[in-house]
Design a protein around this motif. Structure first.
Motif, PDB file in Angstrom:
ATOM      1  N   VAL A 225       0.755  -1.091   0.065  1.00  8.58           N
ATOM      2  CA  VAL A 225       0.114   0.168  -0.071  1.00  8.58           C
ATOM      3  C   VAL A 225       0.751   1.272   0.056  1.00  8.58           C
ATOM      4  N   LEU A 226       1.877   1.157   0.928  1.00 17.17           N
ATOM      5  CA  LEU A 226       2.869   2.215   0.998  1.00 17.17           C
ATOM      6  C   LEU A 226       3.562   2.582  -0.434  1.00 17.17           C
ATOM      7  N   GLY A 227       3.851   1.819  -1.001  1.00 23.19           N
ATOM      8  CA  GLY A 227       4.779   1.684  -2.141  1.00 23.19           C
ATOM      9  C   GLY A 227       3.753   2.172  -3.382  1.00 23.19           C
ATOM     10  N   GLY A 228       2.374   2.033  -3.301  1.00 18.32           N
ATOM     11  CA  GLY A 228       1.369   2.541  -4.429  1.00 18.32           C
ATOM     12  C   GLY A 228       0.951   1.522  -5.263  1.00 18.32           C
ATOM     13  N   ALA A 229       1.511   0.093  -5.032  1.00 22.86           N
ATOM     14  CA  ALA A 229       1.020  -0.922  -6.033  1.00 22.86           C
ATOM     15  C   ALA A 229      -0.338  -1.376  -5.673  1.00 22.86           C
ATOM     16  N   VAL A 230      -0.785  -1.342  -4.659  1.00 19.02           N
ATOM     17  CA  VAL A 230      -2.269  -1.772  -4.203  1.00 19.02           C
ATOM     18  C   VAL A 230      -2.987  -0.352  -3.622  1.00 19.02           C
ATOM     19  N   THR A 231      -4.186   0.029  -4.278  1.00 15.52           N
ATOM     20  CA  THR A 231      -4.556   1.115  -4.073  1.00 15.52           C
ATOM     21  C   THR A 231      -6.313   0.743  -3.775  1.00 15.52           C
ATOM     22  N   GLY A 232      -6.892   1.985  -3.685  1.00 11.31           N
ATOM     23  CA  GLY A 232      -8.481   1.834  -3.403  1.00 11.31           C
ATOM     24  C   GLY A 232      -8.877   0.874  -2.389  1.00 11.31           C
ATOM     25  N   ALA A 233     -10.156   0.445  -2.630  1.00 10.13           N
ATOM     26  CA  ALA A 233     -10.783  -0.897  -1.900  1.00 10.13           C
ATOM     27  C   ALA A 233      -9.660  -1.825  -1.640  1.00 10.13           C
ATOM     28  N   ALA A 234      -8.887  -2.246  -2.390  1.00 10.13           N
ATOM     29  CA  ALA A 234      -7.982  -3.614  -2.026  1.00 10.13           C
ATOM     30  C   ALA A 234      -7.109  -3.153  -1.083  1.00 10.13           C
ATOM     31  N   ALA A 235      -6.600  -1.879  -1.139  1.00  9.76           N
ATOM     32  CA  ALA A 235      -5.567  -1.397   0.114  1.00  9.76           C
ATOM     33  C   ALA A 235      -6.471  -1.358   1.243  1.00  9.76           C
ATOM     34  N   ARG A 236      -7.499  -1.016   1.254  1.00  8.25           N
ATOM     35  CA  ARG A 236      -8.247  -0.596   2.657  1.00  8.25           C
ATOM     36  C   ARG A 236      -8.541  -2.223   3.076  1.00  8.25           C
ATOM     37  N   GLU A 237      -8.807  -3.192   2.251  1.00  3.57           N
ATOM     38  CA  GLU A 237      -9.077  -4.479   2.808  1.00  3.57           C
ATOM     39  C   GLU A 237      -7.894  -5.059   3.090  1.00  3.57           C
ATOM     40  N   ARG A 238      -6.747  -4.705   2.396  1.00  2.58           N
ATOM     41  CA  ARG A 238      -5.546  -5.227   3.151  1.00  2.58           C
ATOM     42  C   ARG A 238      -5.093  -4.909   4.338  1.00  2.58           C
ATOM     43  N   ILE A 239      -5.299  -3.736   4.729  1.00  5.92           N
ATOM     44  CA  ILE A 239      -5.030  -3.258   6.029  1.00  5.92           C
ATOM     45  C   ILE A 239      -6.008  -3.674   7.148  1.00  5.92           C
ATOM     46  N   ASP A 240      -7.142  -3.797   6.715  1.00  3.20           N
ATOM     47  CA  ASP A 240      -8.193  -4.178   7.531  1.00  3.20           C
ATOM     48  C   ASP A 240      -7.896  -5.762   8.150  1.00  3.20           C
ATOM     49  N   ALA A 241      -7.396  -6.494   7.229  1.00  3.25           N
ATOM     50  CA  ALA A 241      -7.521  -7.847   7.125  1.00  3.25           C
ATOM     51  C   ALA A 241      -6.402  -8.354   8.520  1.00  3.25           C
ATOM     52  N   ARG A 242      -5.460  -7.529   8.591  1.00  6.01           N
ATOM     53  CA  ARG A 242      -4.445  -7.916   9.707  1.00  6.01           C
ATOM     54  C   ARG A 242      -4.328  -6.692  10.703  1.00  6.01           C
ATOM     55  N   TRP A 243      -5.123  -5.694  10.776  1.00  5.89           N
ATOM     56  CA  TRP A 243      -4.956  -4.735  11.549  1.00  5.89           C
ATOM     57  C   TRP A 243      -4.600  -5.185  12.947  1.00  5.89           C
ATOM     58  N   ASP A 244      -5.494  -6.213  13.489  1.00  8.33           N
ATOM     59  CA  ASP A 244      -5.567  -6.313  15.144  1.00  8.33           C
ATOM     60  C   ASP A 244      -4.462  -7.364  15.305  1.00  8.33           C
ATOM     61  N   GLU A 245      -3.683  -7.926  14.186  1.00  4.28           N
ATOM     62  CA  GLU A 245      -2.385  -8.770  14.351  1.00  4.28           C
ATOM     63  C   GLU A 245      -1.308  -7.720  14.602  1.00  4.28           C
ATOM     64  N   PHE A 246      -1.206  -6.656  14.017  1.00  2.84           N
ATOM     65  CA  PHE A 246      -0.011  -5.825  14.055  1.00  2.84           C
ATOM     66  C   PHE A 246      -0.144  -4.620  15.027  1.00  2.84           C
ATOM     67  N   VAL A 247      -1.203  -4.074  14.884  1.00  6.47           N
ATOM     68  CA  VAL A 247      -1.320  -2.846  15.713  1.00  6.47           C
ATOM     69  C   VAL A 247      -1.690  -3.068  17.303  1.00  6.47           C
ATOM     70  N   VAL A 248      -0.747  -2.418  18.119  1.00  8.75           N
ATOM     71  CA  VAL A 248      -1.079  -2.556  19.528  1.00  8.75           C
ATOM     72  C   VAL A 248      -1.625  -1.214  20.043  1.00  8.75           C
ATOM     73  N   PRO A 249      -2.941  -1.303  20.389  1.00  7.58           N
ATOM     74  CA  PRO A 249      -3.343   0.285  20.869  1.00  7.58           C
ATOM     75  C   PRO A 249      -2.661   0.799  21.859  1.00  7.58           C
ATOM     76  N   GLY A 250      -2.383   2.134  21.537  1.00  7.18           N
ATOM     77  CA  GLY A 250      -1.729   2.920  22.564  1.00  7.18           C
ATOM     78  C   GLY A 250      -0.350   2.604  22.548  1.00  7.18           C
ATOM     79  N   LEU A 251       0.414   1.856  21.847  1.00  8.32           N
ATOM     80  CA  LEU A 251       1.903   1.447  21.702  1.00  8.32           C
ATOM     81  C   LEU A 251       2.536   1.653  20.634  1.00  8.32           C
ATOM     82  N   GLY A 252       1.698   1.386  19.329  1.00  3.54           N
ATOM     83  CA  GLY A 252       2.220   1.432  18.152  1.00  3.54           C
ATOM     84  C   GLY A 252       2.279   0.081  17.444  1.00  3.54           C
ATOM     85  N   VAL A 253       2.950  -0.250  16.231  1.00  2.56           N
ATOM     86  CA  VAL A 253       2.755  -1.211  15.641  1.00  2.56           C
ATOM     87  C   VAL A 253       4.193  -2.302  15.864  1.00  2.56           C
TER      88      VAL A 253
END
Length: 356
Positions: A225-253
């Motif tokens: 996503v950051l590199g611009g190869a995945v955009t739009g709805a596909a990008a949002r789906e990619r981020i949402d799919a693993r958000w809870d695995e990687f993001v630690v609320p209040g601490l970072g990634v």
């Protein structure tokens, strides 16, 4: 210290005040050597990618002369094949510590050069840097594989490593688009680069099997996503799919799952990716969550272990961590050069391949 009024545009409530931003910029400048080299920190090594990231942050802060000196360092010390070594001790070009030549490290010069040009309008700089950009891109594309992906590196003896990294190839994709923008500005079209960029984008977006399996690493999650190869709805789906695995609320990634270690650089890069897909509120939340990494003097700890002994680790304050934060804040604040480079709408896209 840089006057706070020069960094007023780098303010973001809950993340940076103008005074804090000025302190962070001063910290990067203090690490820069007289040669223009920007090591991770004084006495440590320099790698070309992180050196460029820090230089881009200096441009975002209006420190254009210091940024130009950083790019001139790269131009002076480019290898004959268009590459740079993976690491140099404290920015000393005569003391390389890793003789490998990594493709994404070499390609990133194009991102920095285009960012500097957009920040300054300095056409003489663009002309001066064009030979280095051209040679670097040609080095990188000699390692492009038939499937579009980019081989990781050349070993010290020149042996090509054709295995491809998804994060590295995604970064190269952004760099190729910036290189095409430079070529367009100079009215020197590069049709081979256009084809290579399209093939690479297709591989990143559609063919994960062409890359080494590193999906435990958060960079492999957000970099397409950051590199611009995945955009739009596909990008949002990619981020949402693993958000809870990687993001630690209040601490970072997290850097790697399941390790209890969050890192500033990955957090700031995720924030940039979120901004790029229109998720600015989540981007700000991520940046606010790493306030605990800020150290006295305005620099940022590389990471924090949040279980067991609970400690900053490794114990280093890196220029590239600080630089990535400044760039994320600059994008959220609408800095024109930074939004153009990381937003991607104004960058050439290359030519899509005829087949899958």
């Amino acid at each position: 210290m840089t006057f706070p009024e020069r960094t007023e545009h780098l303010t973001l409530p809950g993340v940076l005040t103008a005074e804090q931003a000025a302190e962070t910029v001063a910290g990067i400048l203090a690490a820069q050597r007289g040669s223009g080299a920007i090591p991770w920190f004084r006495g440590h090594h320099l790698d070309p990618w992180d050196h460029t990231e820090a230089a881009m942050a200096l441009d975002a802060a209006g420190e254009h002369e210091a940024a130009a000196r950083a790019y001139d360092w790269l131009a002076r010390h480019q290898n004959a094949d268009g590459s740079w070594y993976a690491a140099y001790h404290d920015g000393d070009a005569d003391r390389p510590t890793d003789l490998g030549r990594e493709t994404n490290f070499c390609a990133y010069l194009a991102v920095g050069v285009w960012h500097h040009y957009l920040s300054t309008g300095d056409e003489a700089f663009l002309d001066r840097m064009w030979p280095a950009v051209y040679a670097a891109v040609e080095f990188v594309l000699r390692l492009q594989q038939p499937g579009g992906q980019i081989g990781w590196k050349r070993e010290a003896d020149g042996t090509p490593v054709t295995d491809a990294l998804l994060t590295g190839s995604s970064s190269v994709h952004q760099a190729l688009r910036c290189a095409l923008a430079i070529a367009e500005a100079r009215e020197e079209p590069q049709p081979d680069w256009e084809l290579a960029t399209g093939a690479l984008a297709h591989a990143v977006a559609r063919h994960p099997e062409r890359f080494l399996d590193k999906d435990r690493y958060s960079m492999d999650w957000y970099y397409p996503v950051l590199g611009g190869a995945v955009t739009g709805a596909a990008a949002r789906e990619r981020i949402d799919a693993r958000w809870d695995e990687f993001v630690v609320p209040g601490l970072g990634v997290r850097c790697v799952v399941p390790n209890p270690w969050v890192t500033g650089g990955e957090s700031c890069e995720l924030a940039l990716a979120l901004w790029a897909i229109g998720e600015s509120d989540r981007a700000v939340d991520v940046l606010r969550s790493i306030g605990h990494l800020r150290a006295e003097g305005g620099m940022y700890w590389t990471g924090y272990v949040f279980e067991g002994e609970r400690a900053f680790w490794p114990e280093e304050l890196t220029t590239w961590t600080a630089g990535s934060l400044l760039l994320a804040v600059a994008a959220l604040g609408g800095d024109e050069a930074t939004t153009a480079v990381f937003g991607g709408e104004r960058l050439p896209r290359g030519l899509a391949p005829d087949c899958c």
